[in-house]
Structure formats: structure tokens, C-alpha cells
Scaffold this motif. Sequence first.
Motif, PDB file in Angstrom:
ATOM      1  N   SER A  72       0.852  -1.183   0.000  1.00 25.75           N
ATOM      2  CA  SER A  72       0.000   0.000   0.000  1.00 25.75           C
ATOM      3  C   SER A  72       0.888   1.233   0.000  1.00 25.75           C
ATOM      4  O   SER A  72       2.051   1.171  -0.362  1.00 25.75           O
ATOM      5  N   GLY A  73       0.351   2.356   0.392  1.00 23.74           N
ATOM      6  CA  GLY A  73       1.185   3.555   0.355  1.00 23.74           C
ATOM      7  C   GLY A  73       0.566   4.666   1.174  1.00 23.74           C
ATOM      8  O   GLY A  73      -0.193   4.398   2.118  1.00 23.74           O
ATOM      9  N   GLY A  74       0.828   5.895   0.611  1.00 24.32           N
ATOM     10  CA  GLY A  74       1.447   6.189  -0.657  1.00 24.32           C
ATOM     11  C   GLY A  74       0.739   5.534  -1.832  1.00 24.32           C
ATOM     12  O   GLY A  74      -0.290   4.922  -1.705  1.00 24.32           O
ATOM     13  N   GLU A  75       1.349   5.721  -2.976  1.00 25.36           N
ATOM     14  CA  GLU A  75       0.791   5.161  -4.190  1.00 25.36           C
ATOM     15  C   GLU A  75       1.795   4.199  -4.812  1.00 25.36           C
ATOM     16  O   GLU A  75       2.751   4.636  -5.476  1.00 25.36           O
ATOM     17  N   PRO A  76       1.591   2.885  -4.622  1.00 26.90           N
ATOM     18  CA  PRO A  76       2.562   1.917  -5.153  1.00 26.90           C
ATOM     19  C   PRO A  76       2.776   2.044  -6.656  1.00 26.90           C
ATOM     20  O   PRO A  76       3.887   1.824  -7.142  1.00 26.90           O
ATOM     21  N   LEU A  77       1.732   2.412  -7.399  1.00 35.69           N
ATOM     22  CA  LEU A  77       1.871   2.451  -8.857  1.00 35.69           C
ATOM     23  C   LEU A  77       2.615   3.691  -9.354  1.00 35.69           C
ATOM     24  O   LEU A  77       2.834   3.835 -10.554  1.00 35.69           O
ATOM     25  N   ASP A  78       3.015   4.578  -8.444  1.00 38.64           N
ATOM     26  CA  ASP A  78       3.893   5.676  -8.854  1.00 38.64           C
ATOM     27  C   ASP A  78       5.345   5.220  -8.920  1.00 38.64           C
ATOM     28  O   ASP A  78       6.219   5.989  -9.333  1.00 38.64           O
ATOM     29  N   GLN A  79       5.620   3.984  -8.506  1.00 39.46           N
ATOM     30  CA  GLN A  79       6.959   3.380  -8.664  1.00 39.46           C
ATOM     31  C   GLN A  79       6.777   2.037  -9.379  1.00 39.46           C
ATOM     32  O   GLN A  79       7.043   0.974  -8.809  1.00 39.46           O
ATOM     33  N   PRO A  80       6.313   2.070 -10.612  1.00 43.03           N
ATOM     34  CA  PRO A  80       5.876   0.833 -11.261  1.00 43.03           C
ATOM     35  C   PRO A  80       6.990  -0.189 -11.469  1.00 43.03           C
ATOM     36  O   PRO A  80       6.756  -1.395 -11.308  1.00 43.03           O
ATOM     37  N   ALA A  81       8.185   0.270 -11.817  1.00 40.28           N
ATOM     38  CA  ALA A  81       9.256  -0.696 -12.075  1.00 40.28           C
ATOM     39  C   ALA A  81       9.657  -1.410 -10.782  1.00 40.28           C
ATOM     40  O   ALA A  81       9.855  -2.632 -10.763  1.00 40.28           O
ATOM     41  N   ALA A  82       9.759  -0.652  -9.698  1.00 39.87           N
ATOM     42  CA  ALA A  82      10.135  -1.257  -8.413  1.00 39.87           C
ATOM     43  C   ALA A  82       9.020  -2.179  -7.913  1.00 39.87           C
ATOM     44  O   ALA A  82       9.289  -3.265  -7.386  1.00 39.87           O
ATOM     45  N   LEU A  83       7.769  -1.762  -8.096  1.00 36.43           N
ATOM     46  CA  LEU A  83       6.656  -2.615  -7.662  1.00 36.43           C
ATOM     47  C   LEU A  83       6.649  -3.919  -8.454  1.00 36.43           C
ATOM     48  O   LEU A  83       6.431  -4.999  -7.899  1.00 36.43           O
ATOM     49  N   ALA A  84       6.886  -3.817  -9.770  1.00 41.90           N
ATOM     50  CA  ALA A  84       6.923  -5.025 -10.598  1.00 41.90           C
ATOM     51  C   ALA A  84       7.993  -5.984 -10.100  1.00 41.90           C
ATOM     52  O   ALA A  84       7.755  -7.201  -9.977  1.00 41.90           O
ATOM     53  N   GLU A  85       9.178  -5.445  -9.787  1.00 39.36           N
ATOM     54  CA  GLU A  85      10.272  -6.313  -9.317  1.00 39.36           C
ATOM     55  C   GLU A  85       9.920  -6.922  -7.956  1.00 39.36           C
ATOM     56  O   GLU A  85      10.191  -8.108  -7.705  1.00 39.36           O
ATOM     57  N   LEU A  86       9.305  -6.121  -7.096  1.00 39.02           N
ATOM     58  CA  LEU A  86       8.927  -6.626  -5.768  1.00 39.02           C
ATOM     59  C   LEU A  86       7.910  -7.763  -5.887  1.00 39.02           C
ATOM     60  O   LEU A  86       8.077  -8.825  -5.267  1.00 39.02           O
ATOM     61  N   LEU A  87       6.872  -7.580  -6.683  1.00 37.02           N
ATOM     62  CA  LEU A  87       5.833  -8.609  -6.786  1.00 37.02           C
ATOM     63  C   LEU A  87       6.344  -9.849  -7.511  1.00 37.02           C
ATOM     64  O   LEU A  87       5.980 -10.982  -7.163  1.00 37.02           O
ATOM     65  N   ARG A  88       7.187  -9.633  -8.522  1.00 37.72           N
ATOM     66  CA  ARG A  88       7.770 -10.782  -9.238  1.00 37.72           C
ATOM     67  C   ARG A  88       8.596 -11.629  -8.267  1.00 37.72           C
ATOM     68  O   ARG A  88       8.469 -12.850  -8.202  1.00 37.72           O
ATOM     69  N   GLY A  89       9.421 -10.951  -7.478  1.00 42.02           N
ATOM     70  CA  GLY A  89      10.250 -11.663  -6.503  1.00 42.02           C
ATOM     71  C   GLY A  89       9.414 -12.314  -5.416  1.00 42.02           C
ATOM     72  O   GLY A  89       9.701 -13.427  -4.968  1.00 42.02           O
ATOM     73  N   ALA A  90       8.339 -11.625  -4.991  1.00 39.09           N
ATOM     74  CA  ALA A  90       7.472 -12.172  -3.932  1.00 39.09           C
ATOM     75  C   ALA A  90       6.776 -13.436  -4.420  1.00 39.09           C
ATOM     76  O   ALA A  90       6.639 -14.408  -3.675  1.00 39.09           O
ATOM     77  N   ALA A  91       6.337 -13.435  -5.686  1.00 33.76           N
ATOM     78  CA  ALA A  91       5.674 -14.620  -6.240  1.00 33.76           C
ATOM     79  C   ALA A  91       6.660 -15.777  -6.343  1.00 33.76           C
ATOM     80  O   ALA A  91       6.325 -16.939  -6.065  1.00 33.76           O
ATOM     81  N   ARG A  92       7.896 -15.465  -6.733  1.00 36.98           N
ATOM     82  CA  ARG A  92       8.918 -16.521  -6.853  1.00 36.98           C
ATOM     83  C   ARG A  92       9.214 -17.123  -5.476  1.00 36.98           C
ATOM     84  O   ARG A  92       9.258 -18.342  -5.319  1.00 36.98           O
ATOM     85  N   LEU A  93       9.381 -16.275  -4.469  1.00 37.15           N
ATOM     86  CA  LEU A  93       9.687 -16.787  -3.126  1.00 37.15           C
ATOM     87  C   LEU A  93       8.533 -17.606  -2.570  1.00 37.15           C
ATOM     88  O   LEU A  93       8.735 -18.619  -1.902  1.00 37.15           O
ATOM     89  N   ARG A  94       7.323 -17.163  -2.851  1.00 42.28           N
ATOM     90  CA  ARG A  94       6.148 -17.910  -2.370  1.00 42.28           C
ATOM     91  C   ARG A  94       6.157 -19.333  -2.922  1.00 42.28           C
ATOM     92  O   ARG A  94       5.883 -20.293  -2.202  1.00 42.28           O
ATOM     93  N   SER A  95       6.491 -19.459  -4.219  1.00 42.46           N
ATOM     94  CA  SER A  95       6.502 -20.782  -4.840  1.00 42.46           C
ATOM     95  C   SER A  95       7.648 -21.627  -4.322  1.00 42.46           C
ATOM     96  O   SER A  95       7.527 -22.845  -4.172  1.00 42.46           O
ATOM     97  N   ALA A  96       8.782 -20.948  -4.091  1.00 43.80           N
ATOM     98  CA  ALA A  96       9.982 -21.690  -3.706  1.00 43.80           C
ATOM     99  C   ALA A  96       9.974 -22.054  -2.228  1.00 43.80           C
ATOM    100  O   ALA A  96      10.728 -22.923  -1.795  1.00 43.80           O
ATOM    101  N   HIS A  97       9.101 -21.380  -1.478  1.00 52.52           N
ATOM    102  CA  HIS A  97       9.165 -21.557  -0.035  1.00 52.52           C
ATOM    103  C   HIS A  97       8.628 -22.923   0.364  1.00 52.52           C
ATOM    104  O   HIS A  97       7.619 -23.369  -0.169  1.00 52.52           O
ATOM    105  N   PRO A  98       9.283 -23.555   1.329  1.00 46.72           N
ATOM    106  CA  PRO A  98       8.834 -24.898   1.712  1.00 46.72           C
ATOM    107  C   PRO A  98       7.426 -24.922   2.310  1.00 46.72           C
ATOM    108  O   PRO A  98       6.736 -25.913   2.233  1.00 46.72           O
ATOM    109  N   ARG A  99       6.987 -23.790   2.924  1.00 47.33           N
ATOM    110  CA  ARG A  99       5.663 -23.800   3.537  1.00 47.33           C
ATOM    111  C   ARG A  99       4.694 -23.122   2.566  1.00 47.33           C
ATOM    112  O   ARG A  99       4.808 -21.950   2.267  1.00 47.33           O
ATOM    113  N   HIS A 100       3.724 -23.875   2.058  1.00 49.32           N
ATOM    114  CA  HIS A 100       2.859 -23.337   1.015  1.00 49.32           C
ATOM    115  C   HIS A 100       1.482 -22.932   1.503  1.00 49.32           C
ATOM    116  O   HIS A 100       0.871 -22.030   0.989  1.00 49.32           O
ATOM    117  N   GLY A 101       0.942 -23.651   2.477  1.00 51.17           N
ATOM    118  CA  GLY A 101      -0.476 -23.488   2.789  1.00 51.17           C
ATOM    119  C   GLY A 101      -0.743 -22.493   3.904  1.00 51.17           C
ATOM    120  O   GLY A 101      -0.014 -22.417   4.882  1.00 51.17           O
TER     121      GLY A 101
END
Length: 230
Positions: A72-101
Motif C-alpha cells: 500500500s502507500g502512498g501510491e505503489p503504482l507511482d513506482q511501477p518498475a520497483a513494484l513489478a520487481e517486488l511482486l515478481r520476486g514475492a511470487a517466486r519466493l512464495r513458490s519456492a518456499h517450503p511452507r505453502h499453505g
Amino acid sequence: MRVELSGTHFPLETLGPGRRLGIWLQGCRLACAGCMSRHTWAPHEGESVDVATLLDLWDAALADGAEGLTVSGGEPLDQPAALAELLRGAARLRSAHPRHGSAVDGLPADLLVYTGYEESELDASRHAALAHADAVVAGRFRIAEPTRLVWRGSANQRLAPRTALGRIRYAPHLDREADGPAVQIVVTPAGPAGPPAVRLLGVPRRGELSHWERWLGARGLRLRERSWRP
Ligand code: SF4
């Protein structure tokens, strides 16, 4: 990549389902009347951090049982490139993490973004920034349109799932009214970084900020500055 940050908190329990990591980005040009987060408006009055630092926090939160990430913010979409990298990395870590549920519904941790922009205002870079978001709460905060809808500040704001996970997790909440505490109070004691601070995390209902101000005053905590007043 660097990102302008206002703050973080775990566990956050008032902006999305379950125990979540909250990340508030700094900077917002939308200036909604009645905004409770005026301290997040100035783009460079937060802290400049690396996205990797936030992903380390997410990794630790997942290890501690986080059921979601709220940006949230602030306005997250005023930093679109950084938000994209953050969410991309967050999705990758979620998948890679041993605890899924999740402890709540057995689903993987979800990624939720708050934005003051309407869907019609999303250009290509903002759309790209939301590629990995499971759900978005979108629209300006309008003080004249109060609502009891959970996790929304005004009746015009839309909770929109964007992925299969988002559709499943948020389906019970699209038209649900809040039935628990809307605001979480976090007190930071005085330290090298400054005087003691009280943070109210969540989407307060009409009159709730004044209520908590009085409640804190009755316990000897007087607020010298309030982020919801000019
Ligand atoms: S409510 Fe959100 S979008 Fe509106 S001014 Fe405040 S931070 Fe910006």
C-alpha cells in the motif's frame, strides 16, 4: 533496484486475509481529501531501500507463517518498475518456499496491492507492475462515500481479484462487511531513530481515528502530529 519506502510491518491483520507482511511505499500525488496517510505523500521523505531488502523481509515472513503480502502507500503504482520487481520476486519466493499453505484456508500466500488509481487510469507500465498481483483494491479514497465493506475506505473502491488464487481467496470478501477490528495499533518506543510513535494500520471506519485518539489520550499518549490532518 531502489524503492522509496514509508514502512513495513509483520504481522499485519487489517489489510487483507490472515497474518500478512505490510509494505507501504512512499509518495502519492493523488491527494485525496481525508487521507489518513499524508505522511506518505512527499516522494522523498521516506527511506530509499533495495527491493532485495524487502524480499528478505517477505522470505522471513513466509518462514513465520505469513498468509499474504499487502503493498500500500502512498501510491505503489507511482513506482511501477520497483513494484513489478517486488511482486515478481514475492511470487517466486512464495513458490519456492517450503511452507505453502495458509492456516486460514490452506491456500498459498497471496499478493494484494492498494492503489488510488482507477482501472481506466492504468497505463502499460502500471499494468505490467500488477502482473503478479492476486488482487487489487483500486480507486481514490472519497470521504463522502463511507462504507463498511471490509478492507475498503470508501464505497467506490473496488476489490478486484486478478488471478485464480485471488479469485478463490477473495471471493468470500468481495461484498463482505467488516466484522472485526478495522485498525491495528502499533506503538514504537523512543529510540535512536526518534521519539515514540503510534501507527494505526488498516482502514478506519468513519470517526474511528478520533475515537482512537481519545482512547490513547485517556492512557497518557498524546499525539503531537497526526498523519490524517493537514
Ligand atoms: S488515500 Fe491513498 S491514494 Fe488517496 S492520497 Fe492517500 S495515499 Fe494517496
